[in-house]
Structures are given as structure tokens and as C-alpha cells.
Design a protein around this motif. Structure first.
Motif, short mmCIF file in Angstrom:
data_model
loop_
_atom_site.label_atom_id
_atom_site.label_comp_id
_atom_site.label_asym_id
_atom_site.label_seq_id
_atom_site.Cartn_x
_atom_site.Cartn_y
_atom_site.Cartn_z
N UNK A 1 0.83 -1.19 0.00
CA UNK A 1 0.00 0.00 0.00
C UNK A 1 0.87 1.25 0.00
N UNK A 2 0.50 2.17 -0.80
CA UNK A 2 1.23 3.43 -0.95
C UNK A 2 0.77 4.42 0.11
N UNK A 3 1.72 5.14 0.70
CA UNK A 3 1.39 6.17 1.68
C UNK A 3 0.89 7.43 1.00
N UNK A 4 0.01 8.14 1.69
CA UNK A 4 -0.55 9.39 1.19
C UNK A 4 -1.07 10.18 2.38
N UNK A 5 -1.41 11.43 2.15
CA UNK A 5 -2.12 12.21 3.16
C UNK A 5 -3.24 12.97 2.48
N UNK A 6 -4.27 13.28 3.26
CA UNK A 6 -5.32 14.20 2.82
C UNK A 6 -5.05 15.53 3.49
N UNK A 91 -11.15 11.81 -7.47
CA UNK A 91 -10.37 11.35 -8.61
C UNK A 91 -8.91 11.25 -8.16
N UNK A 92 -8.16 10.41 -8.85
CA UNK A 92 -6.76 10.21 -8.53
C UNK A 92 -5.98 10.02 -9.82
N UNK A 93 -4.77 10.56 -9.86
CA UNK A 93 -3.90 10.38 -11.02
C UNK A 93 -3.79 8.89 -11.36
N UNK A 94 -3.84 8.59 -12.64
CA UNK A 94 -3.75 7.20 -13.08
C UNK A 94 -2.44 6.54 -12.62
N UNK A 97 -3.34 4.51 -9.46
CA UNK A 97 -4.46 3.59 -9.40
C UNK A 97 -3.98 2.21 -8.93
N UNK A 98 -4.86 1.47 -8.31
CA UNK A 98 -4.62 0.08 -7.87
C UNK A 98 -3.58 -0.01 -6.76
N UNK A 99 -3.47 1.02 -5.94
CA UNK A 99 -2.52 1.00 -4.82
C UNK A 99 -3.22 1.11 -3.47
N UNK A 100 -4.54 1.07 -3.47
CA UNK A 100 -5.30 1.15 -2.23
C UNK A 100 -5.47 2.56 -1.67
N UNK A 101 -5.00 3.55 -2.38
CA UNK A 101 -5.05 4.93 -1.89
C UNK A 101 -6.49 5.43 -1.79
N UNK A 131 -15.77 -0.11 -12.95
CA UNK A 131 -15.59 -1.14 -11.93
C UNK A 131 -14.54 -0.74 -10.89
N UNK A 132 -13.54 0.03 -11.30
CA UNK A 132 -12.53 0.47 -10.34
C UNK A 132 -13.11 1.33 -9.25
#
Length: 173
Positions: A1-6, A91-94, A97-101, A131-132
Motif C-alpha cells: 500500500x502506498x502512503x498518502x495524506x489528505x 479522482x486520482x492520477x492514473x 491507481x490500484x494501490x489502495x489509496x 468497476x474500479x
């Protein structure tokens, strides 16, 4: 899983926002108000709106990944007979995608919205063939309430969309 913050948007995010958003694969799953191509001026206008409306029945957050704004997530409280509901959009940059963010970002902002506002329900309306995004919502605890057949028109085609919701008690609030 990739780290992120809001975090809240800043004017310094404009360039990164424009770069992340300027992708037909992102815009193709969003309402027409989301421009494509997405320019630096579009980003500046969006960020100005986010800053100006902070705390006014909405939460608008940048999704920061690898030190820069890579997407957006927001919740807007509805009005009239829908005043106890709020709409979720994201929305999230492509590239991410697919990193659980996004599922984790949805969970985080929903908890924040239920704490901040007198609402009982948060809903989202992804296109049925997205579906994503549908999987993002399901992983975040949302329930699909139904499909609105041929309910939207996007890029010259009619699409169905789904109604998803998360109730306050389902969020553990």
C-alpha cells in the motif's frame, strides 16, 4: 500500500493538480464539469473554489502522494429534503491507481464528514461500467443500492450509473 495524506488545497498545488488531472482516463469517469483537457487555469480555478468554500458544508481535500497533489476528494452536504445526506466525489492520477489509496482516502474523509456535519448518509454515483470506482466504494464499506439504467450521458454515449451509500452507523461513528 502506498502512503498518502489528505490535506487542504493550497495555491501552490496548481501545477501538480493540472498534471495529475489532465488525463482522458480520469475525466472519462467524471461529470462534464471536470474539463478535458485539464489546464493550469482549470486547476487554479478549482483550487480557488476549494479554498473559498472550505467549511461551508463541504470538505475538499488534496490527495498528496510522493510529496505532491495527485488527486482530489470531497464531500458536499446537500440541501432541501436531502439536508441529512452528502455527496462524495473523488479522482486520482492514473499513476496511483490500484494501490489502495482511494479506498483509504474515502474512509478517512467519510469519518471526517460524519464528525463535522449533521448528516446520516454519504452517497456516490459512479458509472456502472467504472468497476474500479465501484470497487473503491465497496472496499470503503459502501453499499450499492441500485443501478439507474441509462441515467447519464457522457462523451456521446448513454451510461447507467450506480447509487452507493454509507450510513453513519455503518461507518462506526
Amino acid at each position: 500500500m502506498k502512503d498518502f495524506i489528505l490535506r487542504k488545497w493550497t495555491y501552490d498545488d496548481a501545477k501538480a493538480c493540472a498534471q495529475a488531472a489532465n488525463n482522458p482516463a480520469v475525466a472519462g469517469n467524471l461529470r462534464n464539469v471536470f474539463p478535458s483537457p485539464y489546464t493550469l487555469e482549470d486547476a487554479k480555478s478549482y483550487i480557488s473554489m476549494c479554498i473559498a468554500n472550505e467549511g461551508r458544508n463541504q470538505l475538499l481535500r488534496a490527495i498528496q502522494v510522493d510529496g505532491r497533489a495527485a488527486g482530489s476528494i470531497g464531500i458536499t452536504v446537500m440541501s432541501d429534503i436531502y439536508e441529512k445526506s452528502a455527496e462524495l466525489g473523488y479522482w486520482l492520477s492514473e499513476d496511483y491507481w490500484h494501490m489502495g489509496i482511494t479506498s483509504r482516502a474515502v474512509q478517512m474523509i467519510c469519518r471526517e464528514a460524519f464528525a463535522a456535519f449533521d448528516i446520516i448518509r454519504i452517497f456516490a454515483e459512479p458509472f456502472a461500467d467504472n468497476t474500479g470506482s465501484r470497487r473503491v466504494l465497496e472496499k470503503a464499506g459502501f453499499t450499492c443500492e441500485g443501478t439507474m439504467r441509462n441515467g447519464v450521458y457522457k462523451n456521446g454515449a448513454v451510461h447507467s450509473y450506480c447509487m452507493y451509500s454509507l450510513l453513519r452507523e455503518e461507518a462506526g461513528i
